[in-house]
Scaffold this motif. Structure first.
Motif, mmCIF file in Angstrom:
data_model
loop_
_atom_site.group_PDB
_atom_site.id
_atom_site.type_symbol
_atom_site.label_atom_id
_atom_site.label_comp_id
_atom_site.label_asym_id
_atom_site.label_seq_id
_atom_site.Cartn_x
_atom_site.Cartn_y
_atom_site.Cartn_z
ATOM 1 N N LEU A 1 105.269 80.503 -40.417
ATOM 2 C CA LEU A 1 103.977 80.513 -41.106
ATOM 3 C C LEU A 1 103.444 81.934 -41.261
ATOM 4 O O LEU A 1 102.967 82.327 -42.337
ATOM 5 C CB LEU A 1 102.971 79.660 -40.339
ATOM 6 N N LEU A 2 103.529 82.732 -40.207
ATOM 7 C CA LEU A 2 103.032 84.109 -40.277
ATOM 8 C C LEU A 2 103.832 84.936 -41.262
ATOM 9 O O LEU A 2 103.278 85.777 -41.984
ATOM 10 C CB LEU A 2 103.080 84.748 -38.883
ATOM 11 N N ARG A 3 105.138 84.712 -41.332
ATOM 12 C CA ARG A 3 105.958 85.438 -42.296
ATOM 13 C C ARG A 3 105.585 85.060 -43.721
ATOM 14 O O ARG A 3 105.588 85.895 -44.623
ATOM 15 C CB ARG A 3 107.454 85.161 -42.063
ATOM 16 N N GLU A 4 105.280 83.789 -43.931
ATOM 17 C CA GLU A 4 104.913 83.334 -45.269
ATOM 18 C C GLU A 4 103.573 83.915 -45.695
ATOM 19 O O GLU A 4 103.409 84.390 -46.822
ATOM 20 C CB GLU A 4 104.838 81.801 -45.300
ATOM 21 N N ALA A 5 102.593 83.900 -44.790
ATOM 22 C CA ALA A 5 101.238 84.325 -45.135
ATOM 23 C C ALA A 5 101.118 85.837 -45.251
ATOM 24 O O ALA A 5 100.427 86.359 -46.119
ATOM 25 C CB ALA A 5 100.252 83.802 -44.092
ATOM 26 N N LYS A 6 101.770 86.570 -44.344
ATOM 27 C CA LYS A 6 101.718 88.034 -44.310
ATOM 28 C C LYS A 6 100.282 88.565 -44.234
ATOM 29 O O LYS A 6 99.929 89.556 -44.882
ATOM 30 C CB LYS A 6 102.442 88.638 -45.519
ATOM 31 N N VAL B 1 93.276 88.923 -33.926
ATOM 32 C CA VAL B 1 94.594 89.263 -33.366
ATOM 33 C C VAL B 1 95.436 89.928 -34.443
ATOM 34 O O VAL B 1 95.498 89.440 -35.584
ATOM 35 C CB VAL B 1 95.318 88.004 -32.840
ATOM 36 N N ASP B 2 96.089 91.038 -34.101
ATOM 37 C CA ASP B 2 97.007 91.691 -35.023
ATOM 38 C C ASP B 2 98.204 90.768 -35.257
ATOM 39 O O ASP B 2 98.895 90.380 -34.319
ATOM 40 C CB ASP B 2 97.469 93.030 -34.430
ATOM 41 N N ALA B 3 98.457 90.409 -36.508
ATOM 42 C CA ALA B 3 99.502 89.435 -36.820
ATOM 43 C C ALA B 3 100.900 89.979 -36.568
ATOM 44 O O ALA B 3 101.858 89.208 -36.462
ATOM 45 C CB ALA B 3 99.377 88.985 -38.280
ATOM 46 N N TYR B 4 101.057 91.291 -36.480
ATOM 47 C CA TYR B 4 102.372 91.906 -36.286
ATOM 48 C C TYR B 4 102.673 92.161 -34.816
ATOM 49 O O TYR B 4 103.759 91.863 -34.334
ATOM 50 C CB TYR B 4 102.457 93.211 -37.077
ATOM 51 N N SER B 5 101.717 92.743 -34.098
ATOM 52 C CA SER B 5 101.950 93.069 -32.693
ATOM 53 C C SER B 5 101.474 91.982 -31.742
ATOM 54 O O SER B 5 101.788 92.007 -30.562
ATOM 55 C CB SER B 5 101.236 94.383 -32.336
ATOM 56 N N ASP B 6 100.691 91.018 -32.258
ATOM 57 C CA ASP B 6 100.118 89.932 -31.459
ATOM 58 C C ASP B 6 99.141 90.453 -30.410
ATOM 59 O O ASP B 6 98.920 89.806 -29.390
ATOM 60 C CB ASP B 6 101.213 89.096 -30.790
ATOM 61 N N LYS C 1 124.225 91.420 -37.965
ATOM 62 C CA LYS C 1 123.516 90.163 -38.218
ATOM 63 C C LYS C 1 122.086 90.366 -37.730
ATOM 64 O O LYS C 1 121.864 90.868 -36.619
ATOM 65 C CB LYS C 1 124.179 88.998 -37.483
ATOM 66 N N THR C 2 121.114 89.988 -38.546
ATOM 67 C CA THR C 2 119.719 90.239 -38.217
ATOM 68 C C THR C 2 118.956 88.930 -38.126
ATOM 69 O O THR C 2 119.045 88.083 -39.017
ATOM 70 C CB THR C 2 119.049 91.141 -39.276
ATOM 71 N N ASP C 3 118.187 88.768 -37.042
ATOM 72 C CA ASP C 3 117.299 87.618 -36.873
ATOM 73 C C ASP C 3 115.857 88.095 -36.976
ATOM 74 O O ASP C 3 115.444 89.011 -36.246
ATOM 75 C CB ASP C 3 117.522 86.940 -35.519
ATOM 76 N N GLU C 4 115.116 87.476 -37.872
ATOM 77 C CA GLU C 4 113.706 87.822 -38.079
ATOM 78 C C GLU C 4 112.848 86.912 -37.213
ATOM 79 O O GLU C 4 112.960 85.688 -37.266
ATOM 80 C CB GLU C 4 113.360 87.643 -39.548
ATOM 81 N N ILE C 5 111.973 87.507 -36.413
ATOM 82 C CA ILE C 5 111.097 86.745 -35.521
ATOM 83 C C ILE C 5 109.656 87.111 -35.853
ATOM 84 O O ILE C 5 109.153 88.155 -35.442
ATOM 85 C CB ILE C 5 111.405 87.039 -34.042
ATOM 86 N N GLY C 6 108.987 86.266 -36.610
ATOM 87 C CA GLY C 6 107.632 86.574 -37.022
ATOM 88 C C GLY C 6 107.599 87.774 -37.955
ATOM 89 O O GLY C 6 108.584 88.151 -38.586
ATOM 90 N N LEU C 7 106.421 88.386 -38.046
ATOM 91 C CA LEU C 7 106.261 89.572 -38.879
ATOM 92 C C LEU C 7 106.642 90.839 -38.150
ATOM 93 O O LEU C 7 107.074 91.810 -38.768
ATOM 94 C CB LEU C 7 104.795 89.693 -39.321
ATOM 95 N N GLY C 8 106.496 90.831 -36.827
ATOM 96 C CA GLY C 8 106.552 92.079 -36.085
ATOM 97 C C GLY C 8 107.744 92.278 -35.189
ATOM 98 O O GLY C 8 107.751 93.202 -34.363
#
Length: 313
Positions: free
Chosen positions: A119-124, A151-156, A298-305
């Motif tokens: 959800l956070l990746r979609e909303a940005k 809350v900072d959406a990237y660093s939490d 190989k890269t795994d994306e976890i949230g925005l940050g």
């Protein structure tokens, strides 16, 4: 004549300040029900996180069944919009995620991802406002205990809290109670949000990432030398050159992994058009490893940050 000139001088300064304020970029905000509030209200799903079952908020259920939540979030969105903040609608982003997940399931791409991260990746959004409240009744009188956390959406990382405690009559609806509870505190709250976002624009957005070597992918793992320089040094040099003011820290490392935190990346790409997140920023590092040193990754994306990069065989 001097008075007239002074008048025009002052008016010009005021016009410049108004124009500068109007053009000042503000953080994009998304209002969400707070995690613990969702769990306490029973709005959650069980999620398999690498073999461990954890509870994650079921936002769709919360919005569908709780009209007070919809009204409370709409009230906060209205207050923030009145103060000039761009808004990202959580329900719209959630629907987009659900539609994309349905298409993936139809194609039998069923890899599970944490719904909050997706959800956070979609909303940005730049900043998430976590909302929670409780309503207490004392006879005909309602009392609302209200908390809004930025809350900072990237660093939490937490930025600023607002707490409200307003007594209203029994016929007051949640919209009026929420507005009355926080409105007189919003100047200070917004000032803290603006200061945080200004710091991001000046000092870079904070992310974390890790890089790991799969077993037998490299003979000496991260100590493997290319043109006389160990790979771990090559990676550190690239990070230093591509962070704001060379701001980053290696939290921990060994022969087969490096964990980076407090990594300050530019907010926008080199053209100044597209916002960068951890994934888009790390693409430069991946390109360097693959193109310059012929490594497979190989890269795994976890949230925005956060991203996790694996060097594979």
């Amino acid at each position: 004549m001097k008075i007239v000139k002074l008048f025009f001088f002052v008016a010009t300064l005021l016009w410049i300040n108004v124009e500068a304020f109007a053009q000042a970029k503000r953080a994009t905000i998304m209002v969400m029900p707070e995690y613990d509030w969702c769990i306490e209200q029973g709005y959650y799903k069980d999620y398999d996180d690498q073999g461990e079952t954890i509870k994650v908020p079921d936002y769709d259920k919360a919005f569908t069944t709780n009209s007070e939540l919809r009204n409370a979030i709409a009230t906060i969105q209205s207050i923030m919009a009145e103060r000039g903040y761009p808004l990202e609608d959580m329900r719209r982003s959630g629907r987009s995620v659900s539609g994309r997940n349905a298409r993936r399931a139809a194609r039998r791409q069923t890899a599970s991802q944490n719904p909050i991260d997706v959800l956070l990746r979609e909303a940005k959004a730049d900043i998430v406002l976590d909302l929670s409240w409780s309503v207490y009744k004392n006879g005909p009188i309602k009392n609302i205990a209200f908390i809004l956390n930025g809350v900072d959406a990237y660093s939490d990382k937490a930025i600023a809290p607002v707490e409200g405690n307003e007594v209203k009559s029994s016929d007051a609806d949640i919209n009026a109670m929420v507005r009355a509870s926080v409105l007189n505190q919003m100047d200070d709250f917004c000032s803290k949000l603006d200061a945080h976002f200004q710091s991001i624009l000046e000092n870079g957005r904070e992310i974390t990432f890790s890089i790991e070597v799969e077993e037998d992918a490299l003979g000496d793992y991260l100590d493997t030398r290319f043109d006389g320089k160990p790979l771990n040094r090559i990676i550190r040099d690239w990070v230093a050159e591509n962070t704001v003011n060379r701001n980053f820290s290696v939290a921990s490392s060994s022969e087969d992994y490096m964990d980076f935190d407090q990594v300050r990346i530019p907010v926008y790409d080199s053209d100044g058009l597209d916002a960068l997140d951890a994934m888009t920023w790390s693409e430069g590092l991946v390109d360097m490893l693959e193109n310059n040193y012929k490594l497979k990754t190989k890269t795994d994306e976890i949230g925005l940050g956060r991203v996790e990069i694996m060097i594979v065989k």
